[in-house]
Design a protein around this motif. Structure first.
Motif: not given
Length: 405
Positions: A252-253, A258, A284, A296
């Motif tokens: 993920i950013h 990433n 992460d 998430y």
């Protein structure tokens, strides 16, 4: 008569052909001696005034050579970036340069260049001695222009210097602004003295980037590894390039793109890369702690799949990949029991799956035998997430140099 002449010519041609491979000189390879991962913006520092200014940026070599070239980057800029002058020399400490080593940089023979948005450029070769473990000073002058988006490597663990005006050839700066980031500077390559020279890329997050190591001391674990490689005759032909980004994630950013998104430019595009050490995923996992991201989701299998993708892409280019286990983080701000279960599962997979060309157990090297979920006290920086210098040294010492065959 014609037959004898033809035979003579055939034998002569064959003799020349047979001699050619042995007399033909093999050019020494270009190999990265220093590099940093560039990304957009500077999340940790206020961006200073960069135009009508000279940036003098200090980098630490890992492999020596007698010819160098410099990589500048505008990969995250939205306007063309004009560089009007640039030099390279051996640092004499702080903002000073050894004047006897100062060389102008050119680009296709020109002292200036305009770097398009999204692009990087490589300077012409410069003949100069660049020993292993030397501090080099790269100075670039940016004239007045619009710079809306900077391309930067933040948290360099290294002081760099900015002086108003064009001072690329000054031996020292009179009143510099000190900054803790590298702006628009991506790498320095050397034309290696060994035809077997190659680069080891260390790819990861803030632990690979050397967070909380001693400033200006080059005490990141990749720095310690470079010293070990140079001191071992069987691996003295290898450089180490640090492509860690603090706060980076695999999938993920978080901070910067990433790992899967930046792998091409930060690993595959490096000069002479032959090996990669991957240590990434703890950020992460840490995102599981954030209450404002209830949607998430993350599993160990997600991280494993992402890491396996890096291996597959490296193998396409003949690059070996060594997987490194994630170090303990109990006591850190984003520790959770669920996150710990994922970390342990991923570490087990790294060590046993056979996906990697070799493995490195950083978790074992730095863990506290009395509390395996944490750093050993002598290695903990105090935030329970990053090692201190002794911990970084222990990480480098734990690497089997026999991996680099």
């Amino acid at each position: 008569m014609r037959f004898r002449v033809a035979v003579f010519l055939f034998i002569a041609a064959a003799a020349v052909s047979a001699q050619s491979p042995s007399t033909k000189s093999v050019p020494a390879p270009w190999v990265g001696t220093w590099a940093a991962s560039a990304f957009d913006g500077d999340p940790w520092h206020t961006v200073p005034t960069l135009v009508d200014s000279t940036l003098r940026e200090i980098v630490h070599t890992s492999l020596g050579g007698n010819t160098v070239r410099v990589r500048l980057t505008n990969e995250f800029g939205t306007e063309p970036l004009r560089v009007d002058a640039a030099t390279i020399g051996v640092s004499a400490g702080v903002s000073s340069v050894d004047a006897a080593t100062l060389h102008d940089l050119t680009f296709g023979g020109s002292p200036s260049i305009v770097i398009p948005p999204g692009a990087e450029v490589v300077s012409d070769a410069v003949s100069m001695a660049a020993p292993a473990f030397a501090n080099l000073a790269v100075s670039i002058y940016l004239p007045l222009q619009q710079v809306s988006d900077v391309t930067v490597h933040s948290s360099a663990q290294q002081d760099n210097f900015i002086q108003t005006g064009n001072h690329v050839r000054d031996a020292s700066f009179a009143s510099p602004v000190v900054v803790g980031s590298w702006y628009f500077l991506k790498g320095v390559d050397v034309e290696a003295t060994s035809t077997h020279a190659a680069a080891v890329v260390t790819f990861g997050d803030s632990i690979t980037d050397g967070a909380l190591s001693t400033e200006n001391a080059n005490h990141r674990w990749p720095d310690y590894l470079a010293v070990r490689l140079q001191n071992n005759p069987a691996t003295a032909h290898l450089s180490v390039l640090d492509e860690g980004i603090g706060g980076n994630c695999v999938l993920i950013h978080c901070v910067a793109a990433n790992a899967l998104a930046r792998f091409d430019r930060d690993v595959l595009s490096q000069a002479g890369v032959k090996y990669v050490i991957v240590m990434e995923g703890i950020n992460d996992i840490g995102r599981l702690h954030e209450p404002n991201q209830p949607d998430y989701k993350l599993t160990a299998e997600d991280l494993e799949q992402g890491l396996a993708q890096l291996v597959a892409r490296a193998h396409e280019h003949g690059i070996k990949v060594f997987g490194a286990t994630l170090t303990g983080y109990k006591g850190a701000g984003y520790f959770t029991e669920k996150g710990e279960q994922i970390r342990e599962a991923v570490n087990h997979w790294i060590l046993t799956s056979g996906v990697f060309d070799g493995v490195i157990d950083f978790d074992k090297a730095t863990g506290d035998p009395a509390n395996p979920l944490m750093f050993a006290p002598q290695y903990d920086s105090g935030d329970h997430l990053h090692p201190k210098d002794a911990g970084y040294a222990a990480m480098a010492d734990s690497i089997d140099l026999g991996l680099f065959r």
